[in-house]
Design a protein around this motif. Structure first.
Motif, PDB file in Angstrom:
ATOM      1  N   THR A   1       0.849  -1.188   0.000  1.00  0.00           N
ATOM      2  CA  THR A   1       0.000   0.000   0.000  1.00  0.00           C
ATOM      3  C   THR A   1       0.885   1.240   0.000  1.00  0.00           C
ATOM      4  O   THR A   1       1.731   1.416   0.888  1.00  0.00           O
ATOM      5  CB  THR A   1      -0.920   0.026   1.231  1.00  0.00           C
ATOM      6  OG1 THR A   1      -1.717  -1.170   1.250  1.00  0.00           O
ATOM      7  CG2 THR A   1      -1.799   1.237   1.212  1.00  0.00           C
TER       8      THR A   1
ATOM      9  N   VAL B   1      -4.262   7.085   0.428  1.00  0.00           N
ATOM     10  CA  VAL B   1      -3.620   5.950  -0.249  1.00  0.00           C
ATOM     11  C   VAL B   1      -3.326   6.368  -1.679  1.00  0.00           C
ATOM     12  O   VAL B   1      -4.210   6.771  -2.414  1.00  0.00           O
ATOM     13  CB  VAL B   1      -4.513   4.701  -0.206  1.00  0.00           C
ATOM     14  CG1 VAL B   1      -3.891   3.555  -1.011  1.00  0.00           C
ATOM     15  CG2 VAL B   1      -4.778   4.264   1.230  1.00  0.00           C
TER      16      VAL B   1
ATOM     17  N   SER C   1      -3.079   1.186  -4.138  1.00  0.00           N
ATOM     18  CA  SER C   1      -3.758   0.200  -3.307  1.00  0.00           C
ATOM     19  C   SER C   1      -3.020  -1.128  -3.360  1.00  0.00           C
ATOM     20  O   SER C   1      -2.366  -1.472  -4.349  1.00  0.00           O
ATOM     21  CB  SER C   1      -5.195   0.006  -3.772  1.00  0.00           C
ATOM     22  OG  SER C   1      -5.820  -1.021  -3.029  1.00  0.00           O
TER      23      SER C   1
ATOM     24  N   SER D   1      -8.852  -3.538   0.589  1.00  0.00           N
ATOM     25  CA  SER D   1      -9.273  -2.329   1.282  1.00  0.00           C
ATOM     26  C   SER D   1      -8.958  -2.407   2.777  1.00  0.00           C
ATOM     27  O   SER D   1      -8.710  -1.385   3.432  1.00  0.00           O
ATOM     28  CB  SER D   1     -10.763  -2.095   1.076  1.00  0.00           C
ATOM     29  OG  SER D   1     -11.510  -3.212   1.537  1.00  0.00           O
TER      30      SER D   1
ATOM     31  N   ASP E   1      -5.336  -1.393   3.130  1.00  0.00           N
ATOM     32  CA  ASP E   1      -5.167   0.040   2.865  1.00  0.00           C
ATOM     33  C   ASP E   1      -5.669   0.887   4.045  1.00  0.00           C
ATOM     34  O   ASP E   1      -5.031   1.865   4.464  1.00  0.00           O
ATOM     35  CB  ASP E   1      -5.916   0.424   1.598  1.00  0.00           C
ATOM     36  CG  ASP E   1      -5.328  -0.250   0.349  1.00  0.00           C
ATOM     37  OD1 ASP E   1      -4.157  -0.693   0.436  1.00  0.00           O
ATOM     38  OD2 ASP E   1      -6.010  -0.274  -0.675  1.00  0.00           O
TER      39      ASP E   1
END
Length: 219
Positions: free
Chosen positions: A153, A170, A173, A177, A180
């Motif tokens: 990340t 961020v 990526s 998610s 991140d």
């Protein structure tokens, strides 16, 4: 018997008186003759020497008394007649002193102002600790472990003038998610920076960018 003795005593007394008288006459003649010879001898001795006595020094006469000086009165002199003449007073000459010349001392030229200090370059924000310590294996999200999610990340944070992170975003990526979101949450809480400075040394706001690689640890 007493008569014969008395007669003898008178004769003897007479004889003694006569003998004493003879002795007295002889003594007187002897003394008188001897004294005469002595006086005669002394008189002859005195004739051999003429003794002259030094006359006494003359007596100093007292100094004569000072003569009295008779002061005669000065002659009476009549003053000369007063002659009045018109006397012209001499002109008054006043000397005017000239002022001394003004001495001008050249002064040294003022020193040139110091050259301006070169402006320093702005300094960016720097981490105070190792960025690798901001996220560890213990911080790996459990849901990402169950789903075996891995990745790198990329992030960028805004550093305030106090050196703390004020914003995180961020930039690339990891494909998860969860990872991140965990990256920005951990960096905002743990990262500390030396704030950036402008050319005058004043602290300013700056940004910092980096990446975190998430990898499932081996058992």
């Amino acid at each position: 018997m007493s008569y014969a003795d008395q007669k003898m005593s008178s004769g003897r007394i007479t004889a003694i008186i006569i003998v004493a008288a003879l002795h007295a006459v002889l003594g007187y003649a002897f003394v008188t003759g001897l004294a005469y010879n002595v006086v005669k001898q002394v008189a002859q001795d005195l004739k051999t020497f003429d003794v002259t006595e030094e006359p006494p020094p003359p007596e100093e006469l007292p100094p004569p008394p000072p003569e009295e000086v008779v002061m005669e009165p000065p002659p009476v002199v009549s003053p000369p007649p007063i002659v009045r003449t018109n006397v012209i007073a001499p002109p008054i000459v006043r000397t005017v002193r000239e002022a001394p010349p003004v001495v001008i001392t050249p002064t040294a030229p003022p020193a040139p102002p110091p050259p301006p200090q070169p402006k320093r370059e702005a300094v960016g924000a720097k981490p105070r600790s190792n960025p690798g310590s901001w996220a560890t294996n213990a911080d790996y999200p459990s849901s990402a472990l169950r789903n075996e999610e891995e990745g790198t990340t990329g992030f960028r944070v805004t550093v305030g003038t106090n050196g703390r992170v004020t914003d995180c975003s961020v930039t690339s990526s990891s494909g998860s998610s969860t990872l991140d979101e965990a990256t920005c949450r951990l960096i905002t809480r743990r990262a500390r920076f030396t704030p950036a400075e402008d050319s005058n040394g004043n602290p300013i706001t700056d940004t910092y960018s980096n990446r975190i690689r998430w990898q499932i640890p081996e058992d």
